[in-house]
Design a protein around this motif. Structure first.
Motif, PDB file in Angstrom:
ATOM      1  N   ASN A  63      20.566  34.606  31.795  1.00  0.00           N
ATOM      2  CA  ASN A  63      21.492  35.279  32.712  1.00  0.00           C
ATOM      3  C   ASN A  63      22.526  36.102  31.933  1.00  0.00           C
ATOM      4  O   ASN A  63      22.758  37.269  32.236  1.00  0.00           O
ATOM      5  CB  ASN A  63      22.190  34.239  33.585  1.00  0.00           C
ATOM      6  CG  ASN A  63      23.151  34.861  34.581  1.00  0.00           C
ATOM      7  OD1 ASN A  63      22.759  35.720  35.365  1.00  0.00           O
ATOM      8  ND2 ASN A  63      24.407  34.453  34.540  1.00  0.00           N
ATOM      9  N   GLY A  72      20.947  39.087  35.641  1.00  0.00           N
ATOM     10  CA  GLY A  72      22.287  38.579  35.386  1.00  0.00           C
ATOM     11  C   GLY A  72      23.206  39.649  34.832  1.00  0.00           C
ATOM     12  O   GLY A  72      22.779  40.774  34.628  1.00  0.00           O
ATOM     13  N   PRO A  73      24.447  39.260  34.594  1.00  0.00           N
ATOM     14  CA  PRO A  73      24.974  37.895  34.622  1.00  0.00           C
ATOM     15  C   PRO A  73      25.775  37.502  35.866  1.00  0.00           C
ATOM     16  O   PRO A  73      26.107  36.341  35.981  1.00  0.00           O
ATOM     17  CB  PRO A  73      25.937  37.902  33.423  1.00  0.00           C
ATOM     18  CG  PRO A  73      26.469  39.297  33.396  1.00  0.00           C
ATOM     19  CD  PRO A  73      25.337  40.174  33.854  1.00  0.00           C
ATOM     20  N   SER A  74      26.038  38.395  36.793  1.00  0.00           N
ATOM     21  CA  SER A  74      26.966  38.031  37.860  1.00  0.00           C
ATOM     22  C   SER A  74      26.439  38.497  39.204  1.00  0.00           C
ATOM     23  O   SER A  74      26.032  39.654  39.337  1.00  0.00           O
ATOM     24  CB  SER A  74      28.326  38.687  37.582  1.00  0.00           C
ATOM     25  OG  SER A  74      29.115  38.685  38.749  1.00  0.00           O
ATOM     26  N   THR A 127      26.976  42.244  39.139  1.00  0.00           N
ATOM     27  CA  THR A 127      25.718  42.867  38.727  1.00  0.00           C
ATOM     28  C   THR A 127      24.799  43.076  39.942  1.00  0.00           C
ATOM     29  O   THR A 127      24.491  44.208  40.305  1.00  0.00           O
ATOM     30  CB  THR A 127      25.005  42.030  37.638  1.00  0.00           C
ATOM     31  OG1 THR A 127      25.988  41.489  36.758  1.00  0.00           O
ATOM     32  CG2 THR A 127      24.047  42.870  36.832  1.00  0.00           C
ATOM     33  N   ALA A 150      25.226  33.095  40.228  1.00  0.00           N
ATOM     34  CA  ALA A 150      24.616  33.424  38.941  1.00  0.00           C
ATOM     35  C   ALA A 150      25.280  32.622  37.825  1.00  0.00           C
ATOM     36  O   ALA A 150      24.629  32.177  36.893  1.00  0.00           O
ATOM     37  CB  ALA A 150      24.722  34.922  38.675  1.00  0.00           C
ATOM     38  N   THR A 166      36.298  44.459  34.194  1.00  0.00           N
ATOM     39  CA  THR A 166      35.250  43.689  33.513  1.00  0.00           C
ATOM     40  C   THR A 166      33.863  44.307  33.614  1.00  0.00           C
ATOM     41  O   THR A 166      32.869  43.637  33.389  1.00  0.00           O
ATOM     42  CB  THR A 166      35.176  42.250  34.087  1.00  0.00           C
ATOM     43  OG1 THR A 166      34.734  42.325  35.443  1.00  0.00           O
ATOM     44  CG2 THR A 166      36.513  41.548  34.050  1.00  0.00           C
ATOM     45  N   MET A 201      21.454  39.500  30.605  1.00  0.00           N
ATOM     46  CA  MET A 201      20.939  40.431  31.614  1.00  0.00           C
ATOM     47  C   MET A 201      19.439  40.264  31.836  1.00  0.00           C
ATOM     48  O   MET A 201      18.706  41.246  32.006  1.00  0.00           O
ATOM     49  CB  MET A 201      21.283  41.894  31.290  1.00  0.00           C
ATOM     50  CG  MET A 201      22.769  42.192  31.388  1.00  0.00           C
ATOM     51  SD  MET A 201      23.140  43.971  31.421  1.00  0.00           S
ATOM     52  CE  MET A 201      22.848  44.360  33.149  1.00  0.00           C
ATOM     53  N   GLY A 202      18.983  39.026  31.846  1.00  0.00           N
ATOM     54  CA  GLY A 202      17.595  38.744  32.202  1.00  0.00           C
ATOM     55  C   GLY A 202      17.504  38.341  33.661  1.00  0.00           C
ATOM     56  O   GLY A 202      18.514  38.267  34.362  1.00  0.00           O
ATOM     57  N   LYS A 221      32.056  46.357  31.834  1.00  0.00           N
ATOM     58  CA  LYS A 221      31.172  46.422  30.656  1.00  0.00           C
ATOM     59  C   LYS A 221      30.458  45.098  30.418  1.00  0.00           C
ATOM     60  O   LYS A 221      29.248  45.056  30.236  1.00  0.00           O
ATOM     61  CB  LYS A 221      31.991  46.782  29.407  1.00  0.00           C
ATOM     62  CG  LYS A 221      32.378  48.235  29.341  1.00  0.00           C
ATOM     63  CD  LYS A 221      31.266  49.084  28.740  1.00  0.00           C
ATOM     64  CE  LYS A 221      31.756  50.520  28.578  1.00  0.00           C
ATOM     65  NZ  LYS A 221      30.648  51.428  28.247  1.00  0.00           N
ATOM     66  N   GLY A 222      31.244  44.026  30.408  1.00  0.00           N
ATOM     67  CA  GLY A 222      30.682  42.710  30.100  1.00  0.00           C
ATOM     68  C   GLY A 222      29.703  42.212  31.145  1.00  0.00           C
ATOM     69  O   GLY A 222      28.852  41.376  30.858  1.00  0.00           O
ATOM     70  N   HIS A 223      29.831  42.681  32.366  1.00  0.00           N
ATOM     71  CA  HIS A 223      28.942  42.244  33.440  1.00  0.00           C
ATOM     72  C   HIS A 223      27.821  43.239  33.712  1.00  0.00           C
ATOM     73  O   HIS A 223      27.024  43.034  34.618  1.00  0.00           O
ATOM     74  CB  HIS A 223      29.739  42.037  34.733  1.00  0.00           C
ATOM     75  CG  HIS A 223      30.632  40.836  34.681  1.00  0.00           C
ATOM     76  ND1 HIS A 223      31.971  40.889  34.967  1.00  0.00           N
ATOM     77  CD2 HIS A 223      30.373  39.554  34.379  1.00  0.00           C
ATOM     78  CE1 HIS A 223      32.490  39.683  34.834  1.00  0.00           C
ATOM     79  NE2 HIS A 223      31.546  38.864  34.479  1.00  0.00           N
ATOM     80  N   GLY A 224      27.792  44.319  32.971  1.00  0.00           N
ATOM     81  CA  GLY A 224      26.760  45.330  33.224  1.00  0.00           C
ATOM     82  C   GLY A 224      26.906  45.970  34.594  1.00  0.00           C
ATOM     83  O   GLY A 224      25.930  46.452  35.168  1.00  0.00           O
ATOM     84  N   LEU A 228      33.880  37.018  30.967  1.00  0.00           N
ATOM     85  CA  LEU A 228      32.421  37.045  30.938  1.00  0.00           C
ATOM     86  C   LEU A 228      31.821  35.732  31.420  1.00  0.00           C
ATOM     87  O   LEU A 228      32.428  34.675  31.270  1.00  0.00           O
ATOM     88  CB  LEU A 228      31.933  37.312  29.507  1.00  0.00           C
ATOM     89  CG  LEU A 228      32.471  38.576  28.862  1.00  0.00           C
ATOM     90  CD1 LEU A 228      32.052  38.627  27.397  1.00  0.00           C
ATOM     91  CD2 LEU A 228      31.960  39.796  29.610  1.00  0.00           C
ATOM     92  N   PHE A 268      36.533  42.444  22.002  1.00  0.00           N
ATOM     93  CA  PHE A 268      35.547  42.930  22.967  1.00  0.00           C
ATOM     94  C   PHE A 268      36.016  44.239  23.606  1.00  0.00           C
ATOM     95  O   PHE A 268      35.240  45.157  23.818  1.00  0.00           O
ATOM     96  CB  PHE A 268      35.286  41.859  24.017  1.00  0.00           C
ATOM     97  CG  PHE A 268      34.145  42.184  24.931  1.00  0.00           C
ATOM     98  CD1 PHE A 268      32.859  42.313  24.426  1.00  0.00           C
ATOM     99  CD2 PHE A 268      34.351  42.373  26.280  1.00  0.00           C
ATOM    100  CE1 PHE A 268      31.805  42.640  25.252  1.00  0.00           C
ATOM    101  CE2 PHE A 268      33.301  42.691  27.110  1.00  0.00           C
ATOM    102  CZ  PHE A 268      32.022  42.826  26.610  1.00  0.00           C
ATOM    103  N   ARG A 280      18.941  46.815  32.770  1.00  0.00           N
ATOM    104  CA  ARG A 280      19.468  46.769  31.391  1.00  0.00           C
ATOM    105  C   ARG A 280      19.540  48.137  30.741  1.00  0.00           C
ATOM    106  O   ARG A 280      20.418  48.431  29.954  1.00  0.00           O
ATOM    107  CB  ARG A 280      18.537  45.908  30.520  1.00  0.00           C
ATOM    108  CG  ARG A 280      18.734  44.443  30.640  1.00  0.00           C
ATOM    109  CD  ARG A 280      17.727  43.750  29.756  1.00  0.00           C
ATOM    110  NE  ARG A 280      18.160  43.817  28.375  1.00  0.00           N
ATOM    111  CZ  ARG A 280      18.200  42.771  27.572  1.00  0.00           C
ATOM    112  NH1 ARG A 280      17.837  41.593  28.011  1.00  0.00           N
ATOM    113  NH2 ARG A 280      18.591  42.901  26.344  1.00  0.00           N
ATOM    114  N   LYS A 332      25.798  49.555  34.542  1.00  0.00           N
ATOM    115  CA  LYS A 332      24.337  49.687  34.507  1.00  0.00           C
ATOM    116  C   LYS A 332      23.740  49.405  35.882  1.00  0.00           C
ATOM    117  O   LYS A 332      22.820  50.086  36.335  1.00  0.00           O
ATOM    118  CB  LYS A 332      23.748  48.700  33.485  1.00  0.00           C
ATOM    119  CG  LYS A 332      24.136  49.025  32.055  1.00  0.00           C
ATOM    120  CD  LYS A 332      23.651  47.943  31.099  1.00  0.00           C
ATOM    121  CE  LYS A 332      24.110  48.265  29.674  1.00  0.00           C
ATOM    122  NZ  LYS A 332      23.865  47.144  28.762  1.00  0.00           N
TER     123      LYS A 332
END
Lengths: 219, 289
Positions: free
Chosen positions: B102, A13-15, A19, B114, A51, B105-106, A53-56, B213, B285, A76, A59
């Motif tokens: 989720n 996650g999260p998207s 992601t 998602a 957005t 970040m799992g 950062k918040g959604h990774g 988010l 944030f 992660r 990464k």
């Protein structure tokens, strides 16, 4: 779509767009480079820029560049893992109203010094499209086996390549050739129904004037 | 060749072939993808395992997400007396647990997205606890749900950016309602009514996430939508009909989605995202990152 597009993808996650799609874009860029990247400059556009950062998203893009798939828990920690593995990454916040709102533009340098520029967008639900490779307009979704070849624009090259595939009983579903100038360097993208063997790739690679060949397997 | 464009097609095929919706969807996928029945079974089983792991992990999770906005609430629910009853309570717990995983970040299974990934596992895992059934029933439920999601994706949208939250959590609730109806022995017609009932009651729901988010209001909404799908299934199993058929509700959802202003479709420029509290969170944030 199919059953596993609806119940899926299995992902970190999260998207799915910000992601999972981002990881797939990174994986695709890695495949197109064809070797371990040492330097990556990644331009982020639209919603990715706002957005990420918040959604990774950052990464996930880097995880993809290291070959991690969208369901790899290492996403992660990918920024730290990139540093450890010697991959230098620089993010740039960009603006271009003409691009899809979830667009990333990679400038990559590999360990043999090879460079490539890849642009792609995340379309939602983890689906992606690569829209540009080194200035060539393309449309690669990763839904099919995709053969990408850069070659000298002259008669017979496309026929030679398609003949190699025909001999392997590989059916071409979609095909696109593009070039910057007549007789200059050109790019072909073939999406096929069956998988393309290493042998066929080697045969395509051996065709005179073909500069490089990449095979993208469905993600 | 089995093919369908609508929920009505699915119900008709089920009648003609004497099969459940789940088995019609299996056959369709087999023919479409040229994959074996065994492969489909394995792939769905793999997804069920990920769903269950996320529900279990999330139920004990006390850690906050990167933003600090969510995390630990599913656990909080497990620690209280569930006056709403075990099935409803567990649906809320599992759904929120998966959504919290989720957000942190799992690993999860998008279904259909998602952002709405908690709804379907929340509902079917709670029902499976109640039925004490084996995984086969759950896997059937997932195929039923997939068929419903396929129709919505084809005829409308499952994207919050296009159709608002009704397209994501609304579709997820409709999928879960159909799955639960068949898991409890309901007919394909009843499953179709469950789809219509569940989606109807989520029409118009906007997507206005705080600070962009997938956390507020998404995580808790997954719990509500899971419970909501159970009520729809319960009604359908009782023989309650939806006056408006499922396909027309799906079509209405799409039209409504197109009429929702862009500010309320995943852009965080309206609704909850523009409240003073949300604005303060977004500002804080932005500084942290």
């Amino acid at each position: 779509m199919g059953v596993f597009d609806i119940i899926g993808p299995v992902m970190i996650g999260p998207s799915s767009s910000h992601t999972a799609g981002a990881a797939r874009l990174g994986q695709m860029a890695l495949t197109i480079l064809g070797e371990k990247p040492l330097e990556a400059t990644i331009g982020l556009y639209g919603s990715f820029a706002k957005t990420y950062k918040g959604h990774g998203t950052d990464k996930a893009l880097v995880a993809g560049l290291m070959g991690f798939s969208a369901d790899d828990p290492r996403i992660r920690d990918s920024l730290d893992l990139a540093v450890q593995s010697g991959l230098k990454v620089d993010f740039q916040i960009m603006e271009d109203a003409n691009l899809h709102p979830n667009t990333a533009r990679f400038s990559l340098k590999g360990n043999s010094g090879k460079t490539v520029k890849v642009t792609g967008a995340s379309l939602g639900g983890g689906r992606i499209v690569i829209t540009q490779i080194d200035g060539y307009q393309v449309e690669i979704t990763g839904d099919y086996q995709t053969l990408i070849a850069v070659y000298q624009d002259k008669p017979g090259i496309v026929a030679t390549v398609t003949k190699i595939l025909a001999q392997e009983n590989v059916n071409i579903a979609f095909m696109r050739v593009s070039r910057k100038n007549k007789g200059a360097q050109a790019l072909m993208v073939l999406e096929t129904d069956q998988s393309i063997s290493e042998k066929a790739i080697a045969a395509v690679d051996a065709v005179p004037t073909i500069e490089f060949v990449r095979l993208v397997r469905p993600l | 060749m089995v093919n369908f464009e609508s929920i009505a097609d699915l119900v008709e095929l089920a009648g003609k072939l004497g099969k459940s919706l789940a088995d019609v969807v299996r056959q369709w996928e087999m023919e479409r993808s040229e994959c074996s029945a065994a492969f489909l079974q394995e792939e769905m089983q793999r997804r069920l395992v990920v769903m269950r792991e996320a529900a279990t992990k999330g139920s004990t999770l006390k850690e906050k997400s990167f933003s600090g906005l969510v995390g630990g609430d599913a656990y909080r629910l497990t620690q209280c007396d569930l006056f709403v009853g075990p099935v409803v309570g567990k649906a809320a717990i599992y759904a929120m647990a998966v959504s919290e995983v989720n957000a942190g970040m799992g690993k999860i299974v998008a279904g259909p997205t998602a952002g709405s990934c908690g709804v379907l596992p929340g509902a079917i895992l709670a029902v499976a606890d109640f039925l004490k059934c084996d995984d086969e029933i759950l896997i059937q439920g997932l195929f039923t749900a997939a068929g419903v999601g396929e129709v919505v994706a084809r005829n409308a949208t499952v994207s919050g950016a296009m159709g608002g939250c009704q397209a994501e959590c609304g579709t997820a609730a409709a999928m879960a309602a159909a799955a639960v109806t068949e898991m409890l022995g309901g007919t394909p017609e009843q499953a179709s009514d469950a789809v219509a009932l569940a989606l109807k009651n989520m029409l118009g729901l906007v997507c206005d996430p705080v600070a962009g988010l997938v956390e507020v209001p998404c995580v808790k909404r997954n719990a509500f939508a899971a419970v909501h799908s159970l009520v729809a299934a319960q009604m359908a199993l009782a023989g309650i009909k939806s006056v408006i058929p499922a396909d027309e509700v799906i079509e209405a959802m799409y039209r409504i989605g197109l009429q929702i202003p862009c500010e309320l479709r995943e852009t965080s420029k309206g609704g909850l995202a523009m409240t003073p509290t949300a604005q303060a969170i977004a500002e804080r944030f932005a500084k942290v990152t």
